[in-house]
Write a protein that holds these residues in place. Sequence first.
Motif, mmCIF file in Angstrom:
data_model
loop_
_atom_site.group_PDB
_atom_site.id
_atom_site.type_symbol
_atom_site.label_atom_id
_atom_site.label_comp_id
_atom_site.label_asym_id
_atom_site.label_seq_id
_atom_site.Cartn_x
_atom_site.Cartn_y
_atom_site.Cartn_z
ATOM 1 N N UNK A 11 46.465 -28.852 12.154
ATOM 2 C CA UNK A 11 46.860 -28.024 13.287
ATOM 3 C C UNK A 11 47.227 -26.622 12.809
ATOM 4 N N UNK A 12 46.840 -25.625 13.580
ATOM 5 C CA UNK A 12 47.274 -24.248 13.331
ATOM 6 C C UNK A 12 48.631 -24.089 13.999
ATOM 7 N N UNK A 13 49.661 -23.977 13.210
ATOM 8 C CA UNK A 13 51.017 -23.913 13.752
ATOM 9 C C UNK A 13 51.376 -22.456 14.057
ATOM 10 N N UNK A 14 51.591 -22.190 15.319
ATOM 11 C CA UNK A 14 51.867 -20.834 15.793
ATOM 12 C C UNK A 14 53.355 -20.677 16.083
ATOM 13 N N UNK A 15 53.899 -19.489 15.847
ATOM 14 C CA UNK A 15 55.314 -19.259 16.166
ATOM 15 C C UNK A 15 55.541 -19.314 17.678
ATOM 16 N N UNK A 16 56.778 -19.589 18.087
ATOM 17 C CA UNK A 16 57.093 -19.719 19.510
ATOM 18 C C UNK A 16 56.784 -18.450 20.284
ATOM 19 N N UNK A 17 56.924 -17.308 19.656
ATOM 20 C CA UNK A 17 56.658 -16.037 20.336
ATOM 21 C C UNK A 17 55.254 -15.526 20.027
ATOM 22 N N UNK A 18 54.307 -16.455 19.781
ATOM 23 C CA UNK A 18 52.937 -16.100 19.426
ATOM 24 C C UNK A 18 52.311 -15.150 20.441
#
Length: 412
Positions: free
Chosen positions: A388-395
């Motif tokens: 999975x590409x883990x994106x920050x919450x504020x992506x």
Amino acid sequence: MSDGSLWIVIPAGQQASGAWIDDTLKQRAEEQGMSAKVPLAAEFPRQRIEVVRGPSAGDRLQELFLRRGWSDGLPVVPPTAARVKEALSFTRLAPTEVVGEVEPLKGMATVEKVAANAVMAGCRPEYLPVVLAAVACVLHPDFNMRGVQTTDENVTPLLVVNGPVARELAINGSFGALGPGWQANAAIGRAVRLVMNNIGGGWPGAVAFAGLGQPGRYTLCLAENEAQSPWEPLHVETGMAAGTSAVTVTRAESVINVTGGLAEIASVMGSAASGFGILWSGRPTVLLAPAVAADCARRGMGKDDVRRFLWEHGRWRREDWEKSWLTERIVANRRWPAWVEEAATTGDIPAARTPDDIVLVVAGGDIPIPQNAYCPSWGFPPARITREVRLPEDWTTLLADATEAAASLVER
């Protein structure tokens, strides 16, 4: 900074003990008579940041990195502390967090080291989450990084990106998906190669002994053309939700263009080009043109049916298998896999152990004369790794700000 000096993050790898892999690489280069190619190998300050000074600091950096063995031969983007920090803003991982050890020299792939190499490759800051996921894939034991780095075969990682992030970052899966002309495709794949080179020590001729190499060793990255695929995308096959962003990595010996439909693809799959992959029960990848996928769907075929067709018809002729140099030389002191010898008792040899071992990806432009590709695999164990590409919450906010900042550069 008024003198044009560059404060750069050192991209080279360190082992868990603190030793720098470049010291080993220098010795290997000397043993192989390569010192002239990398005359400044291991000559750099042993610290996190180096200052490259002078009004021509940018040009000097290019020469330093080339002579130290830190480039792939193409110009690099200076991994300045500011650029690396900007890239790191797109992940919530700590800069010192270790993604894993990069074989064969076991350099520690910290998040910051990966970011530095991504910057060098030309990645925009927002590409870093995809690069980190791809690096996690190639560091999985099933990828066999040590084997990929040191073999005399020309194998390279093949990266396939799925999900929303592929669209948001304009990772191309349509016309010209394998390049040139697409920054995300080119830079993300190149970043993984630089990680392998600079953190793992995969220097050609010193540690990596691929006899010829291949263009895919610069970069081999694309998105799946989900919009024109009649089937579920690759990452959903692995159990992920359709709305998840993911990277899948396989191993590719080469990329062989195939014009036509399933029969033509099967014909190429059965050629001797896949012999080494067959020896090691590899997982070959087929990039299927949208027109071919659509035609298959109209005939009621799903992905499993396509894989079954290719497995049944993409066969290496038994007569050629018996006369192969692999049979005469490589297998002299060992046996072919049991499934190969079993198939040979009744007919020809399939290009993969089972239909499920064929990785199927819809990619490319939708044109009347379809262009597909067959990527024979290599090595062991059979590999298809998805992360999975883990994106920050504020992506969403970060991406919008980055897009606006990039646009403002041409509006001034």
